[in-house]
Design an enzyme around this catalytic site. Structure first.
Site, PDB file in Angstrom:
ATOM      1  N   GLN A 180       0.779  -0.840  -0.113  1.00  0.00           N
ATOM      2  CA  GLN A 180      -0.290  -0.095  -0.088  1.00  0.00           C
ATOM      3  C   GLN A 180       1.057   1.412   0.419  1.00  0.00           C
ATOM      4  O   GLN A 180       0.568   2.067  -0.540  1.00  0.00           O
ATOM      5  CB  GLN A 180      -1.002  -0.296   1.383  1.00  0.00           C
ATOM      6  N   SER A 200       3.497  -4.527  -5.109  1.00  0.00           N
ATOM      7  CA  SER A 200       2.091  -5.048  -6.092  1.00  0.00           C
ATOM      8  C   SER A 200       2.374  -3.672  -7.026  1.00  0.00           C
ATOM      9  O   SER A 200       1.557  -3.036  -6.466  1.00  0.00           O
ATOM     10  CB  SER A 200       1.006  -5.590  -5.231  1.00  0.00           C
ATOM     11  N   HIS A 202      -0.951  -3.339  -9.001  1.00  0.00           N
ATOM     12  CA  HIS A 202      -2.265  -3.158  -9.432  1.00  0.00           C
ATOM     13  C   HIS A 202      -1.958  -2.079  -8.591  1.00  0.00           C
ATOM     14  O   HIS A 202      -3.974  -1.083  -9.273  1.00  0.00           O
ATOM     15  CB  HIS A 202      -2.496  -4.031  -9.353  1.00  0.00           C
ATOM     16  N   CYS A 326      -9.907  -7.845  -0.121  1.00  0.00           N
ATOM     17  CA  CYS A 326      -9.858  -9.542   0.242  1.00  0.00           C
ATOM     18  C   CYS A 326     -11.155 -10.073   1.008  1.00  0.00           C
ATOM     19  O   CYS A 326     -11.190 -11.246   1.601  1.00  0.00           O
ATOM     20  CB  CYS A 326      -8.946  -9.660   0.947  1.00  0.00           C
TER      21      CYS A 326
HETATM   22  N1  PLP Z   1      -0.164  -6.376   0.817  1.00  0.00           N
HETATM   23  C1  PLP Z   1      -1.491  -5.440   1.392  1.00  0.00           C
HETATM   24  C2  PLP Z   1      -0.669  -4.815   1.740  1.00  0.00           C
HETATM   25  C3  PLP Z   1      -2.403  -5.445   0.061  1.00  0.00           C
HETATM   26  O1  PLP Z   1      -3.274  -4.687   0.450  1.00  0.00           O
HETATM   27  C4  PLP Z   1      -2.491  -6.605  -0.281  1.00  0.00           C
HETATM   28  C5  PLP Z   1      -3.576  -6.080  -1.840  1.00  0.00           C
HETATM   29  O2  PLP Z   1      -4.406  -5.316  -1.335  1.00  0.00           O
HETATM   30  C6  PLP Z   1      -1.751  -7.625  -0.591  1.00  0.00           C
HETATM   31  C7  PLP Z   1      -0.751  -7.580   0.425  1.00  0.00           C
HETATM   32  C8  PLP Z   1      -2.062  -8.707  -1.755  1.00  0.00           C
HETATM   33  O3  PLP Z   1      -1.287  -7.592  -3.053  1.00  0.00           O
HETATM   34  P1  PLP Z   1      -1.409  -8.733  -4.232  1.00  0.00           P
HETATM   35  O4  PLP Z   1      -3.265  -8.401  -4.248  1.00  0.00           O
HETATM   36  O5  PLP Z   1      -1.611  -8.584  -4.976  1.00  0.00           O
HETATM   37  O6  PLP Z   1      -1.482 -10.527  -3.804  1.00  0.00           O
END
Ligand code: PLP
Length: 378
Positions: A180, A200, A202, A326
């Site tokens: 983030q 990440s 996206h 999630c």
């Molecule tokens: N870590 C954090 C703090 C996140 O906000 C997210 C996704 O929202 C992830 C890990 C996981 O990333 P990804 O969606 O690319 O697997």
């Protein structure tokens, strides 16, 4: 007054047009496998290495310390499992925080089954971890500390430099989930003593399905995916060249414009929170107001379920969230908010708004107009 307003940039972001244009040749003409030895393959390899450098520049590391993965979750898995397995002869204790993303928390559960012991640092009411408790949790056999830089639900920013110092002083490897944070915050892994960092694409206007992991050279870690020789034997699989190119371009744009974007996001966020506090009663702001991501505002509207608010906003063309994407489909109140507030009513009634660079003040006005309609309707 029906409009479409996207206010869930912590869940994902749209692809920037400039990023897409940079990617397109690698989806059409330059389709070579980056491992192939002829010119078409070499073009792909060059593009991958350029992106690696762009990412390394953004966090002040060397490009040979960057490994491409498929997403932030994979980066977190590779970092924690890889480092734990390769360093288990030094100890089997790991420290993380109670408000990490499931990509860390679930990985820790797996490591527990593999004989590691995990300690969870609590957070204070403002969503910032308790540093004194972190120090108390350190043991002789602690090999790894993993603390996120910015939280995905409340946007709170942890004192990463201080944690890095503590880890270094105690000879413990320090990983930070920066999924983030990256693009939004000034990150310098050398200055902050970060040994491993997940990201990440996206989350910063590049495509989904591409991530990266920084691991400081000299830190031992085991690969989690067996196969070919890609990524210096640490992550097998044919490189996702177009997405890697997009990720490199997107981080470059984010870094160049970081201050301008943050100023804009703060104005939108502050206008939103000010209106909410002025107009509605029984509202509660979650997380520290100062140490938080510029675009994040998480407010509990007591007496309303977060999921209900999200549904009503959706009917009016607004995309928002009641927790992390999630866990948004789960019936349980948010783990992060429970750990911060210890109050089910606050945790259940939260609405996370995360602004992005294309949002405007008219979007804030429309959001307030809709909330007013929803909260005052009988
Ligand atoms: N870590 C954090 C703090 C996140 O906000 C997210 C996704 O929202 C992830 C890990 C996981 O990333 P990804 O969606 O690319 O697997």
């Amino acid at each position: 007054m029906e409009r479409f307003v996207y206010l869930d940039h912590a869940a994902t972001t749209p692809i920037d047009k400039e990023v897409l244009n940079e990617m397109l040749p690698y989806l059409t003409l330059n389709y070579g496998n980056a491992s192939s030895l002829y010119s078409l393959g070499k073009k792909s390899k060059e593009a991958v290495e350029k992106a690696r450098l762009q990412i390394a520049d953004a966090i002040n590391c060397n490009s040979n310390e960057i490994y491409f993965t498929s997403c932030g979750s994979e980066s977190d898995n590779l970092a924690l499992k890889g480092i734990a397995q390769a360093n288990r002869n030094r100890g089997k204790h790991i420290i993380t925080s109670s408000i990490e993303h499931p990509a860390i928390l679930e990985t820790c559960k797996t490591l527990e089954k593999d004989g590691f012991s995990i300690s969870y640092v609590p957070v204070k009411e403002n969503g910032i971890i308790d540093i004194e408790e972190l120090k108390r949790l350190i043991r002789k056999d602690t090999i790894l500390i993993s603390i996120m830089m910015a939280n995905n639900e409340v946007g709170t920013i942890q004192p990463i430099e201080e944690i890095g110092r503590i880890a270094r002083l105690n000879n413990i490897i320090f990983h930070s989930d920066c999924v983030q944070a990256i693009g939004n915050l000034d990150i310098d892994v050398r200055k902050m003593n970060i040994d491993a960092l997940s990201m990440s694409a996206h989350k910063f206007y590049a495509p989904k399905g591409i991530g990266a992991l920084y691991i400081k050279s000299g830190i031992r870690f085991n690969r989690q995916q067996d196969g070919g020789h890609q990524e210096r034997e640490k992550r097998a699989g044919t490189e996702n060249v177009a997405s890697i190119v997009g990720m490199g371009k997107a981080i470059e744009i984010a870094e160049k414009n970081r201050n301008v974007y943050n100023d804009k996001l703060k104005k939108l966020r502050n206008a939103y929170v000010k209106s909410v506090i002025n107009l509605f009663s029984n509202v509660f702001v979650n997380g520290d107001m100062e140490n938080r991501l510029s675009g994040n505002m998480n407010i509990s509207f007591l007496g309303y379920k977060g999921a209900y608010l999200v549904g009503e906003l959706d009917k009016r063309g607004i995309c928002a969230s009641s927790g992390s994407a999630c866990s948004a489909g789960l019936p349980m109140p948010s783990n992060v908010l429970m750990n911060i507030s210890h109050n089910v009513k606050i945790a259940e009634s939260s609405l996370r708004i995360t602004f992005g660079k294309e949002n405007t003040m008219q979007d804030v006005e429309y959001l307030i107009y809709c909330l007013n309609e929803i909260l005052t309707k009988k």
